[in-house]
Design a protein around this motif. Structure first.
Motif, mmCIF file in Angstrom:
data_model
loop_
_atom_site.group_PDB
_atom_site.id
_atom_site.type_symbol
_atom_site.label_atom_id
_atom_site.label_comp_id
_atom_site.label_asym_id
_atom_site.label_seq_id
_atom_site.Cartn_x
_atom_site.Cartn_y
_atom_site.Cartn_z
ATOM 1 N N LYS A 62 31.617 41.408 30.793
ATOM 2 C CA LYS A 62 32.227 40.379 32.036
ATOM 3 C C LYS A 62 31.448 40.917 32.878
ATOM 4 O O LYS A 62 31.635 40.345 34.079
ATOM 5 C CB LYS A 62 33.498 41.814 31.892
ATOM 6 C CG LYS A 62 34.778 41.167 31.386
ATOM 7 C CD LYS A 62 36.609 41.682 31.604
ATOM 8 C CE LYS A 62 37.553 40.831 30.621
ATOM 9 N NZ LYS A 62 38.182 41.863 31.172
ATOM 10 N N PRO A 105 28.129 40.751 35.376
ATOM 11 C CA PRO A 105 27.837 39.348 35.195
ATOM 12 C C PRO A 105 26.254 39.755 35.256
ATOM 13 O O PRO A 105 25.201 38.694 35.598
ATOM 14 C CB PRO A 105 27.696 39.392 37.217
ATOM 15 C CG PRO A 105 28.045 40.701 37.727
ATOM 16 C CD PRO A 105 28.843 41.626 36.648
ATOM 17 N N ASN A 114 36.152 45.457 34.529
ATOM 18 C CA ASN A 114 36.136 45.032 35.944
ATOM 19 C C ASN A 114 38.018 45.185 36.067
ATOM 20 O O ASN A 114 39.151 44.817 35.073
ATOM 21 C CB ASN A 114 36.612 43.402 35.122
ATOM 22 C CG ASN A 114 34.993 43.151 35.244
ATOM 23 O OD1 ASN A 114 34.436 43.651 34.504
ATOM 24 N ND2 ASN A 114 34.040 42.320 35.924
ATOM 25 N N TYR A 117 35.573 42.039 27.484
ATOM 26 C CA TYR A 117 34.833 41.034 26.764
ATOM 27 C C TYR A 117 33.858 41.544 25.581
ATOM 28 O O TYR A 117 33.897 40.795 24.246
ATOM 29 C CB TYR A 117 33.465 40.462 27.514
ATOM 30 C CG TYR A 117 34.132 39.246 28.725
ATOM 31 C CD1 TYR A 117 36.216 38.758 28.234
ATOM 32 C CD2 TYR A 117 33.626 38.645 29.383
ATOM 33 C CE1 TYR A 117 36.981 38.153 29.221
ATOM 34 C CE2 TYR A 117 34.462 37.587 30.625
ATOM 35 C CZ TYR A 117 35.901 37.814 30.399
ATOM 36 O OH TYR A 117 36.228 36.491 31.154
ATOM 37 N N GLN A 161 37.780 36.814 27.156
ATOM 38 C CA GLN A 161 37.006 35.025 27.855
ATOM 39 C C GLN A 161 37.924 33.985 27.720
ATOM 40 O O GLN A 161 38.169 33.972 26.477
ATOM 41 C CB GLN A 161 35.665 35.097 27.241
ATOM 42 C CG GLN A 161 34.487 34.162 27.742
ATOM 43 C CD GLN A 161 33.702 34.162 27.593
ATOM 44 O OE1 GLN A 161 32.688 35.333 27.021
ATOM 45 N NE2 GLN A 161 33.192 33.185 27.652
ATOM 46 N N PRO A 218 38.079 34.537 38.048
ATOM 47 C CA PRO A 218 37.411 35.632 38.363
ATOM 48 C C PRO A 218 37.805 36.468 39.645
ATOM 49 O O PRO A 218 37.736 38.116 39.587
ATOM 50 C CB PRO A 218 36.478 35.102 38.791
ATOM 51 C CG PRO A 218 36.036 33.671 37.797
ATOM 52 C CD PRO A 218 37.385 33.001 38.145
ATOM 53 N N PRO A 224 34.387 38.278 37.485
ATOM 54 C CA PRO A 224 32.941 37.832 36.329
ATOM 55 C C PRO A 224 31.880 36.809 36.673
ATOM 56 O O PRO A 224 32.632 35.982 37.537
ATOM 57 C CB PRO A 224 33.805 37.962 35.325
ATOM 58 C CG PRO A 224 35.189 37.922 35.626
ATOM 59 C CD PRO A 224 35.294 38.825 36.865
#
Length: 385
Positions: A22, A24, A100, A232, A259, A296, A303
């Motif tokens: 997740k 970036p 997250n 994720y 995801q 997001p 993310p």
């Protein structure tokens, strides 16, 4: 894709293409000092944490009374508060844990409502007609559309995976009560925070990948209903562990975030690009359903990809054995993994190596096996071609 063997089952490794973290950015090796990389800051201890753009506002609570709708049904009014106010600079999301946090109250309400729906529906499916009759006589039937009736639900054993700052936990406690909820959390900061806020809440300071669901279900007296905002990078491992647990009737349902692309693979129909190992396994073991898409913007930090809330209704041991028709689950997964690792080949050619192992390297017997299948149609035409 690479696969690792865990608990006698083949699982996708964290480097699988579909298991995207997740966070970036990718981790970068830096020897010392404090460095910044697109919002992530590496401290002297080597840990990457999210840098607060505005420390005073990063964890501002979002409180509201909302009416969420799931699958066309209203939740009724739910009092929600997203990520609680936390000491600035002391509770930053960690990249190593794929954290997250949920920060939108409406999304929290929708997730818990979907969990309630999944949990109650699977409970009803496993309840005998005699028990239903007794509950109806005593006016103790639970309405799955009534969010606040979950505390009355006999047999509900909720387990939240990775509660983090407690956005889901706070609302779950309102709906199911502390006696019907326990949490699994690896981050000591979260354990301390939630223990102080909810002294009666049962929290296991443990890695979610090391949980023994069979033992947990036995201690609770029956199968579990799972909920969680999953990282994720370990989504597939967690899902496979839940599938394993369903063999012994340790898990009844799971309502989890992941995801968007992974959720699509799980529910994908046959004869399409997304159809693969996840599709075969979880359409075999469960009745999967995507409840809704999650943008997001409802996470902190955000993310770069969309998420989904997926509901899984596990079949249970009896129905699963009937569906497997005597096939060993371990053997089934070996065949599925072997076939999908070589997607460009026909299924027949893809399985030749596995067939050679089964027949001890005897190529003639393997050839006879495939040729014999053309007689009575033991294998479908797509395999024989």
């Amino acid at each position: 894709s690479r696969y690792i063997k865990s608990s006698s089952v083949l699982h996708p490794s964290s480097t699988n293409k579909v298991n995207i973290d997740k966070v970036p950015t990718r981790r970068r090796r830096i020897r010392s000092g404090s460095h910044s990389l697109r919002g992530w800051v590496q401290g002297t201890d080597g840990e990457w944490t999210w840098e607060e753009d505005d420390p005073s506002a990063a964890y501002t609570p979002i409180s509201s009374t909302t009416t969420a709708t799931i699958d066309g049904e209203s939740t009724g009014e739910i009092s929600v508060q997203a990520t609680p106010t936390l000491p600035s600079g002391k509770f930053r999301p960690k990249q190593s844990l794929g954290q997250n946090y949920l920060r939108d109250g409406n999304t929290v309400a929708k997730i818990v409502r979907a969990f309630a729906k999944d949990a109650v529906e699977t409970l009803a499916a496993s309840t005998s007609k005699e028990d239903v009759a007794v509950a109806a006589k005593n006016d103790n039937l639970v309405d799955p559309t009534n969010f606040n009736s979950l505390k009355q639900q006999t047999g509900l054993r909720a387990v939240e995976l990775g509660p983090g700052a407690g956005a889901l936990t706070d609302v779950l406690l309102q709906s199911v009560g502390s006696s019907n909820l326990q949490c699994i959390e690896i981050d000591g900061r979260s354990v301390e925070l939630l223990s102080e806020k909810h002294p009666s809440l049962r929290i296991h300071h443990e890695d979610v990948l090391q949980v023994d669901y069979a033992v947990l279900a036995k201690e609770e007296g029956g199968p579990l209903s799972i909920i969680g905002n999953l990282p994720y990078y370990i989504t597939s491992q967690i899902l496979f562990a839940l599938a394993d647990a369903s063999h012994g009737n340790s898990v009844r349902s799971a309502t989890v975030t992941m995801q968007w692309e992974v959720a699509q693979r799980i529910v994908a129909p046959t004869r399409c690009k997304d159809y693969g190992i996840l599709s075969v396994v979880f359409q075999l073991y469960t009745t999967p359903k995507i409840h809704f898409k999650i943008p997001p913007t409802v996470f902190y930090p955000q993310p770069k990809v969309d998420s989904a809330l997926l509901g899984l209704h596990f079949l249970g041991p009896t129905s699963l054995r009937r569906r497997l028709a005597g096939v060993s689950p371990a053997h089934l997964r070996s065949v599925v993994t072997t076939a999908f690792q070589q997607r460009r080949k026909t299924v027949r050619n893809g399985l030749k190596k596995l067939a050679l192992e089964v027949y001890g390297g005897d190529a003639e017997r393997v050839k006879e096996f495939f040729e014999r299948s053309t007689g009575e149609g033991d294998l479908p035409p797509v395999v024989r071609e």
